[in-house]
Design a protein around this motif. Structure first.
Motif, short mmCIF file in Angstrom:
data_model
loop_
_atom_site.label_atom_id
_atom_site.label_comp_id
_atom_site.label_asym_id
_atom_site.label_seq_id
_atom_site.Cartn_x
_atom_site.Cartn_y
_atom_site.Cartn_z
N GLU A 1 -81.47 22.26 -44.97
CA GLU A 1 -80.77 21.01 -44.71
C GLU A 1 -80.42 20.36 -46.05
O GLU A 1 -81.27 20.25 -46.93
CB GLU A 1 -81.65 20.06 -43.89
CG GLU A 1 -81.99 20.60 -42.51
CD GLU A 1 -82.81 19.61 -41.68
OE1 GLU A 1 -82.98 18.45 -42.12
OE2 GLU A 1 -83.27 20.02 -40.59
N GLN A 2 -79.17 19.98 -46.20
CA GLN A 2 -78.68 19.41 -47.45
C GLN A 2 -78.17 17.99 -47.19
O GLN A 2 -77.34 17.78 -46.31
CB GLN A 2 -77.58 20.29 -48.03
CG GLN A 2 -78.03 21.73 -48.23
CD GLN A 2 -76.93 22.61 -48.79
OE1 GLN A 2 -76.52 22.45 -49.95
NE2 GLN A 2 -76.43 23.53 -47.99
N THR A 3 -78.65 17.05 -47.95
CA THR A 3 -78.29 15.65 -47.76
C THR A 3 -77.02 15.33 -48.54
O THR A 3 -76.97 15.49 -49.77
CB THR A 3 -79.43 14.72 -48.19
OG1 THR A 3 -80.59 15.04 -47.42
CG2 THR A 3 -79.05 13.27 -47.98
N MET A 4 -75.99 14.89 -47.82
CA MET A 4 -74.68 14.61 -48.44
C MET A 4 -74.48 13.12 -48.72
O MET A 4 -73.90 12.74 -49.72
CB MET A 4 -73.56 15.11 -47.53
CG MET A 4 -73.62 16.59 -47.23
SD MET A 4 -72.19 17.12 -46.26
CE MET A 4 -72.52 16.30 -44.68
N ILE A 5 -74.92 12.26 -47.79
CA ILE A 5 -74.78 10.82 -47.93
C ILE A 5 -76.17 10.21 -47.81
O ILE A 5 -76.91 10.51 -46.87
CB ILE A 5 -73.85 10.23 -46.84
CG1 ILE A 5 -72.45 10.86 -46.92
CG2 ILE A 5 -73.80 8.71 -46.95
CD1 ILE A 5 -71.67 10.50 -48.18
N VAL A 6 -76.53 9.34 -48.76
CA VAL A 6 -77.85 8.72 -48.76
C VAL A 6 -77.70 7.22 -48.50
O VAL A 6 -76.66 6.63 -48.81
CB VAL A 6 -78.59 8.97 -50.09
CG1 VAL A 6 -78.78 10.47 -50.33
CG2 VAL A 6 -77.83 8.34 -51.27
N PRO A 7 -78.74 6.58 -47.93
CA PRO A 7 -78.62 5.16 -47.61
C PRO A 7 -78.91 4.28 -48.82
O PRO A 7 -79.67 4.64 -49.72
CB PRO A 7 -79.68 4.97 -46.52
CG PRO A 7 -80.72 5.99 -46.86
CD PRO A 7 -79.98 7.17 -47.42
N THR A 8 -78.31 3.11 -48.81
CA THR A 8 -78.61 2.09 -49.79
C THR A 8 -78.39 0.74 -49.12
O THR A 8 -78.25 0.66 -47.90
CB THR A 8 -77.77 2.25 -51.06
OG1 THR A 8 -78.23 1.33 -52.07
CG2 THR A 8 -76.30 2.00 -50.80
N VAL A 9 -78.37 -0.33 -49.91
CA VAL A 9 -78.15 -1.67 -49.38
C VAL A 9 -76.80 -2.17 -49.87
O VAL A 9 -76.28 -1.70 -50.90
CB VAL A 9 -79.27 -2.63 -49.81
CG1 VAL A 9 -80.60 -2.18 -49.22
CG2 VAL A 9 -79.36 -2.74 -51.33
N PRO A 10 -76.19 -3.10 -49.15
CA PRO A 10 -74.91 -3.64 -49.61
C PRO A 10 -74.99 -4.16 -51.04
O PRO A 10 -75.99 -4.77 -51.44
CB PRO A 10 -74.63 -4.78 -48.62
CG PRO A 10 -75.37 -4.38 -47.37
CD PRO A 10 -76.61 -3.69 -47.86
N GLY A 11 -73.95 -3.87 -51.80
CA GLY A 11 -73.91 -4.30 -53.19
C GLY A 11 -74.45 -3.27 -54.16
O GLY A 11 -74.28 -3.42 -55.38
N ARG A 12 -75.09 -2.22 -53.64
CA ARG A 12 -75.63 -1.18 -54.52
C ARG A 12 -75.02 0.19 -54.18
O ARG A 12 -75.63 1.22 -54.47
CB ARG A 12 -77.15 -1.12 -54.41
CG ARG A 12 -77.83 -2.37 -54.93
CD ARG A 12 -79.33 -2.21 -55.00
NE ARG A 12 -79.98 -3.40 -55.55
CZ ARG A 12 -81.28 -3.52 -55.74
NH1 ARG A 12 -82.10 -2.51 -55.42
NH2 ARG A 12 -81.79 -4.63 -56.23
#
Length: 373
Positions: A314-325
């Motif tokens: 499994e390869q992670t393409m999009i990672v989570p963050t918070v708005p503004g970062r």
């Protein structure tokens, strides 16, 4: 595909059936609180250097929807944007819940709608038209009575015909799913068939289709409920019989072996799935999905529809963050992750949705590099 390891035994039937869908958190709550294959050369991918971990990078290409991009089609607030190349060479983005006015929940609720880019090249997508003209119209009848909607899970083209699969009911309480066809580049849609929402323990609600060059479409499916743990089922259907539910053949493990026609068995471990996208491309196959814990968008690349997804990396393409970062491939409240036709494994374009505020609801395009097979 090899049978799963003893720690994850497959059992005949539907695998791990999800619990019945019931009332749960709203879509807004869910989104806001969720902060062995072909050799590499055979898929046109470069192997990483010995001892070096592959590095996946991503960049935002553009916003595809929003007041500036799609407000002139009365669709400033929309999501999903499943891209399908039309027979006439344009690109149709089929979107989900769509609103006019000042934000999500505004007037003129429609779903699904079709937005169009006359240039279908992944690097040149730009919404310059809509099904319906100056007002993007609902592609199928849906009155939203009692809060129901019609959410697309996939749109694809076979020859000169386009197909669209919809999940119907109150969100995450799928009453049934239905299937539609268009012979005029997505301008009008004609009903084909439907499936009950509880079929295969609910794991046949969210479907995505890989159009192969062997005359078949291969179909992966899950439950459509982000709080439900679901297996991932595999079926195949002749391309000439896509609208015939009886023509869908399950892949399953029974009697000590995997085979077509066995009761459907989960082809990978059960989990909480968001959106899924399955595509034949580059001599192999790619599955992308929104992974709910942690919230990211992942991919697997493999040789055959029946490859062992228990072991495929499994390869992670999009990672989570918070708005503004947000930078690179880090996105606040991501979901979706649909492959743009014309992509390659080593140059993958995705439509990625985002929703964390009434005016933070859009479809974006991301470019991903560094995937390996």
């Amino acid at each position: 595909m090899q049978p799963p390891s003893p720690r994850r035994p497959a059992r005949p039937g539907t695998g791990s059936a999800p619990s019945p869908a019931g009332t749960g958190p709203s879509r807004r709550t869910l989104l806001r609180t969720a902060a062995g294959g072909l050799p590499l050369a055979g898929l046109g991918l470069a192997a990483p250097r010995a001892g070096a971990a592959p590095r996946i990078t991503g960049t935002k290409v553009r916003d595809l929807t929003g007041p500036a991009q799609t407000g002139r089609f009365a669709a400033p607030w929309t999501d999903l944007g499943i891209p399908a190349r039309c027979p006439d060479g344009s690109m149709l983005l089929v979107c989900g819940d769509t609103f006019d006015g000042g934000g999500v929940g505004g007037p003129d609720w429609r779903s699904p709608v079709g937005l169009r880019s006359s240039n279908a090249a992944p690097e040149a997508l730009l919404v310059d038209g809509a099904v319906g003209g100056s007002r993007a119209v609902g592609l199928v009848p849906e009155g939203h009575t009692g809060g129901t909607t019609a959410l697309p899970s996939d749109v694809f083209t076979v020859g000169t015909t386009m197909y669209m699969h919809l999940m119907r009911g109150v969100i995450h309480r799928t009453h049934h799913t239905d299937f539609w066809r268009s012979d005029d580049n997505g301008a009008t849609w004609h009903y084909l068939c439907q499936w009950p929402g509880d079929l295969h323990g609910g794991q046949f609600q969210q479907k995505t289709y890989a159009v192969a060059d062997d005359g078949w479409c291969y179909v992966l499916s899950t439950a459509f409920n982000r709080e439900t743990t679901s297996g991932l089922l595999l079926h195949r259907v002749p391309q000439h019989a896509l609208g015939d539910p009886a023509a869908y053949q399950p892949w399953g493990y029974a009697g000590g072996r995997w085979a077509w026609g066995n009761p459907p068995t989960s082809v990978t471990r059960a989990r909480r799935w968001g959106e899924i996208c399955f595509r034949a491309m580059g001599g192999g196959y790619l599955l992308s999905w929104l992974n709910m814990s942690p919230l990211d968008i992942r991919a697997q690349i493999f040789a055959l529809p029946t490859s062992n997804l228990f072991t495929a990396p499994e390869q992670t393409m999009i990672v989570p963050t918070v708005p503004g970062r947000e930078t690179g491939n880090a996105v606040a409240s991501p979901y979706g992750g649909f492959v743009v036709p014309g992509s390659a494994f080593d140059d993958l374009h995705l439509t990625v949705s985002q929703w964390y505020g009434d005016q933070d609801y859009r479809v974006m395009q991301y470019r991903v590099n560094g995937l390996t097979g």
